[in-house]
Scaffold this motif. Structure first.
Motif, PDB file in Angstrom:
ATOM      1  N   SER A 388      35.894  60.112 -68.593  1.00 44.08           N
ATOM      2  CA  SER A 388      35.020  59.850 -67.451  1.00 44.08           C
ATOM      3  C   SER A 388      35.844  59.195 -66.335  1.00 44.08           C
ATOM      4  CB  SER A 388      33.904  58.908 -67.863  1.00 44.08           C
ATOM      5  OG  SER A 388      34.414  57.599 -67.920  1.00 44.08           O
ATOM      6  N   ASP A 389      35.220  58.981 -65.212  1.00 38.43           N
ATOM      7  CA  ASP A 389      35.945  58.353 -64.107  1.00 38.43           C
ATOM      8  C   ASP A 389      36.215  56.884 -64.395  1.00 38.43           C
ATOM      9  OD1 ASP A 389      34.014  60.387 -61.983  1.00 38.43           O
ATOM     10  OD2 ASP A 389      36.107  60.638 -62.508  1.00 38.43           O
ATOM     11  N   LYS A 390      35.588  56.354 -65.436  1.00 43.13           N
ATOM     12  CA  LYS A 390      35.731  54.918 -65.727  1.00 43.13           C
ATOM     13  C   LYS A 390      36.918  54.699 -66.658  1.00 43.13           C
ATOM     14  CE  LYS A 390      31.379  54.341 -64.096  1.00 43.13           C
ATOM     15  NZ  LYS A 390      31.569  55.408 -63.122  1.00 43.13           N
ATOM     16  N   ILE A 391      38.101  54.504 -66.116  1.00 43.79           N
ATOM     17  CA  ILE A 391      39.251  54.360 -67.011  1.00 43.79           C
ATOM     18  C   ILE A 391      39.682  52.907 -67.199  1.00 43.79           C
ATOM     19  CG2 ILE A 391      40.245  56.651 -66.716  1.00 43.79           C
ATOM     20  CD1 ILE A 391      42.241  55.354 -64.789  1.00 43.79           C
ATOM     21  N   ILE A 392      39.258  52.038 -66.322  1.00 41.73           N
ATOM     22  CA  ILE A 392      39.748  50.668 -66.413  1.00 41.73           C
ATOM     23  C   ILE A 392      38.648  49.785 -66.985  1.00 41.73           C
ATOM     24  CG2 ILE A 392      40.675  48.739 -65.089  1.00 41.73           C
ATOM     25  CD1 ILE A 392      42.446  51.028 -64.683  1.00 41.73           C
ATOM     26  N   ASN A 393      38.947  49.041 -68.044  1.00 41.46           N
ATOM     27  CA  ASN A 393      37.988  48.036 -68.484  1.00 41.46           C
ATOM     28  C   ASN A 393      38.669  46.661 -68.414  1.00 41.46           C
ATOM     29  OD1 ASN A 393      39.405  47.570 -70.926  1.00 41.46           O
ATOM     30  ND2 ASN A 393      38.462  49.413 -71.764  1.00 41.46           N
ATOM     31  N   PHE A 394      37.862  45.623 -68.494  1.00 42.57           N
ATOM     32  CA  PHE A 394      38.426  44.301 -68.251  1.00 42.57           C
ATOM     33  C   PHE A 394      39.372  43.859 -69.364  1.00 42.57           C
ATOM     34  CE2 PHE A 394      35.056  44.245 -65.105  1.00 42.57           C
ATOM     35  CZ  PHE A 394      35.787  43.802 -64.013  1.00 42.57           C
ATOM     36  N   LYS A 395      39.122  44.364 -70.582  1.00 46.28           N
ATOM     37  CA  LYS A 395      40.008  44.040 -71.694  1.00 46.28           C
ATOM     38  C   LYS A 395      41.416  44.585 -71.390  1.00 46.28           C
ATOM     39  CE  LYS A 395      40.236  44.771 -76.600  1.00 46.28           C
ATOM     40  NZ  LYS A 395      39.864  45.801 -77.541  1.00 46.28           N
ATOM     41  N   MET A 396      41.427  45.771 -70.864  1.00 42.57           N
ATOM     42  CA  MET A 396      42.705  46.370 -70.554  1.00 42.57           C
ATOM     43  C   MET A 396      43.401  45.637 -69.390  1.00 42.57           C
ATOM     44  SD  MET A 396      44.417  49.671 -69.312  1.00 42.57           S
ATOM     45  CE  MET A 396      43.629  49.902 -67.894  1.00 42.57           C
ATOM     46  N   LEU A 397      42.578  45.245 -68.413  1.00 41.94           N
ATOM     47  CA  LEU A 397      43.139  44.483 -67.283  1.00 41.94           C
ATOM     48  C   LEU A 397      43.840  43.233 -67.783  1.00 41.94           C
ATOM     49  CD1 LEU A 397      40.565  44.422 -64.336  1.00 41.94           C
ATOM     50  CD2 LEU A 397      42.925  45.191 -64.317  1.00 41.94           C
ATOM     51  N   PHE A 398      43.183  42.539 -68.736  1.00 43.25           N
ATOM     52  CA  PHE A 398      43.741  41.307 -69.280  1.00 43.25           C
ATOM     53  C   PHE A 398      45.073  41.603 -69.980  1.00 43.25           C
ATOM     54  CE2 PHE A 398      44.134  38.533 -73.024  1.00 43.25           C
ATOM     55  CZ  PHE A 398      44.299  37.315 -72.373  1.00 43.25           C
ATOM     56  N   ARG A 399      45.098  42.681 -70.747  1.00 48.98           N
ATOM     57  CA  ARG A 399      46.319  43.002 -71.493  1.00 48.98           C
ATOM     58  C   ARG A 399      47.466  43.419 -70.568  1.00 48.98           C
ATOM     59  NH1 ARG A 399      45.052  45.144 -77.418  1.00 48.98           N
ATOM     60  NH2 ARG A 399      47.306  45.187 -77.592  1.00 48.98           N
ATOM     61  N   LEU A 400      47.105  43.983 -69.420  1.00 47.31           N
ATOM     62  CA  LEU A 400      48.152  44.394 -68.471  1.00 47.31           C
ATOM     63  C   LEU A 400      48.914  43.202 -67.916  1.00 47.31           C
ATOM     64  CD1 LEU A 400      46.675  47.141 -66.086  1.00 47.31           C
ATOM     65  CD2 LEU A 400      48.596  47.388 -67.646  1.00 47.31           C
ATOM     66  N   PHE A 401      48.180  42.111 -67.674  1.00 46.37           N
ATOM     67  CA  PHE A 401      48.804  41.011 -66.922  1.00 46.37           C
ATOM     68  C   PHE A 401      48.961  39.705 -67.693  1.00 46.37           C
ATOM     69  CE2 PHE A 401      46.851  43.738 -63.591  1.00 46.37           C
ATOM     70  CZ  PHE A 401      48.037  44.119 -62.984  1.00 46.37           C
ATOM     71  N   ARG A 402      48.602  39.708 -68.963  1.00 45.12           N
ATOM     72  CA  ARG A 402      48.636  38.421 -69.708  1.00 45.12           C
ATOM     73  C   ARG A 402      50.076  37.952 -69.857  1.00 45.12           C
ATOM     74  NH1 ARG A 402      47.852  40.270 -75.966  1.00 45.12           N
ATOM     75  NH2 ARG A 402      49.113  42.103 -75.735  1.00 45.12           N
TER      76      ARG A 402
END
Ligand SMILES: Cc1cc2nc3c(=O)[nH]c(=O)nc-3n(C[C@H](O)[C@H](O)[C@H](O)COP(=O)(O)OP(=O)(O)OC[C@H]3O[C@@H](n4cnc5c(N)ncnc54)[C@H](O)[C@@H]3O)c2cc1C
Length: 402
Positions: A388-402
């Protein structure tokens, strides 16, 4: 007057957004005039990366456009994406076999799309510079050669939309702008096995990014993008930064040692959608860059332009069936557009904010390299044509920048 024309829908601009709208309305049997200030084929400044979003859109369109594009010669299939802070050692994501990403010169791609729309006898192209637009009791579009009367006008006229300005839909003020510059080179040594889109963010590019996209005929499209807010704030010359990278940046400069420039460095604005804004009014709808639909982080605008053209055509079909062209009725289009990508773009906006700091760029690249699960997650998302167009979730955001 001799040069008076009339139709159901007049579309200003024959880029991907305008041609998609014309094609969809052509299929439905409406009389459409599409007007552009250029004859086609014409040049469009772009990175020319056609992501899987384009195929998702093509598959939702009539007329076998997907198969027709596959039959087109002048395009390069891409094996994956490489991201790097350290340009000598980027992180690589390979696409699975059923995913299609290409590079294709916009001269070719946009001409292809216009021709797909013109296969319908009820769709007509005229060359003309639009100078005036009115929307009282119908739409009137005045070009340097014609006056066109229609029930509705579609503003598909790109980043500096005249239609938006004429009708008081100053979309640029409600969105944010990026500046992109690009230059073609021949015989750059990409140091790749296969063909990868490279997006690099070494220190001199931050708070922006640099790209290296391989093209057909051993050419490369190299460019840089940055938000106009940062350019102004730090008084940055993108031209100087770009030249610094291709002549001195380790991991990049060595690739350009034997390369020949095929033309000048050229730039253009990319408007971005972050918050809901008016993209329609009485007898008028904006699509593509005119409606600020591009992805805020990546600058990817072709897929979103096509999506907005599809949505606009569906809305116009309803308007023509119900004879309703008032701003209130057309506002359903604004909502649909924002619901489809607005929240996703907000998350990309967040990512963009992080990535304007060197600290977070380094963090992200390290996490992408060493967090195997994160790498696999992204690889899977990139490789799933139907996701779907929804590829980013907040869990992933956290893992990207932790
Ligand atoms: C440097 C750069 C790199 C980019 N890289 C990528 C990428 O790799 N991948 C990606 O997906 N997106 C990329 N984009 C974004 C992408 O190019 C745009 O989002 C996309 O072209 C939008 O399509 P459009 O149909 O809305 O507008 P356009 O393609 O700009 O078409 C607008 C048309 O309107 C016509 N027009 C304008 N004014 C008038 C007027 N007054 N009268 C008549 N005609 C008029 C123009 O001639 C033009 O043909 C990039 C953009 C830039 C600037």
């Amino acid at each position: 007057m001799e040069n008076q024309l009339s139709c159901d829908v007049v579309i200003v601009g024959a880029g991907p957004a305008g041609s998609t709208t014309a094609l969809m309305l052509g299929e439905l049997g409406y009389d459409v005039i599409i007007v552009d200030k250029h004859d086609f084929p014409r040049v469009k400044i772009c990175g020319e990366g056609l992501t899987s979003d384009v195929w998702r859109q093509f598959k939702k369109m009539p007329g076998n456009i997907y198969d027709h594009f596959l039959a087109l010669d002048d395009k390069l299939p891409i094996n994956g994406i490489r991201l790097g802070y350290d340009c000598s050692n980027p992180v690589q994501f390979d696409l699975c076999e059923n995913v299609r990403i290409y590079t294709c010169e916009r001269t070719v791609f946009d001409h292809f799309m216009l021709n797909e729309a013109l296969q319908y006898p009820n769709v007509q192209f005229i060359k003309g510079l639009v100078e005036k637009v009115e929307n009282k009791g119908g739409a009137i579009v005045i070009t340097n050669t014609h006056t066109i009367n229609a029930k509705i006008v579609v503003g598909a006229d790109g980043a500096m939309s005249r239609v938006a300005r004429e009708l008081g839909l100053q979309s640029r003020k409600t969105g944010l702008m990026h500046l992109g510059v690009r230059q073609y080179f021949k015989n750059a040594d990409l140091k790749q096995e296969g063909s990868y889109l490279e997006i690099l963010a070494p220190k001199p590019t931050i708070p922006g990014y640099f790209w290296l996209f391989p093209m057909t005929d051993n050419r490369v499209n190299a460019g840089m993008g940055m938000s106009s807010h940062h350019i102004k704030k730090y008084d940055i010359s993108l031209r100087d930064r770009f030249n610094q990278i291709i002549t001195a940046e380790p991991g990049v400069a060595d690739r350009f040692g034997r390369a020949t420039a095929l033309g000048p460095l050229q730039g253009q604005m990319i408007p971005m959608l972050v918050k809901p804004a008016k993209r329609s009014t009485d007898c008028a709808i904006l699509v593509g860059d005119a409606a600020t639909t591009a992805n805020f982080s990546t600058g990817e605008g072709i897929g979103p332009a096509i999506r907005s053209g599809r949505f606009a055509a569906a809305q116009i079909d309803q308007s023509l069936r119900q004879n309703r062209f008032d701003a209130g009725f057309l506002a359903q289009y604004d909502k649909k557009l924002f619901d489809a990508t607005g929240n996703e773009n907000r998350k990309f906006y967040l990512i963009q904010r992080f990535l304007s700091h060197e600290y977070f760029v380094k963090k992200m690249m390290k996490n992408l390299k060493y967090d195997v699960e994160l790498h696999q997650f992204l690889q899977q998302k990139l490789s799933n044509v139907e996701f779907s167009d929804k590829i980013i979730n907040f869990k992933m955001l956290f893992r990207l920048f932790r």
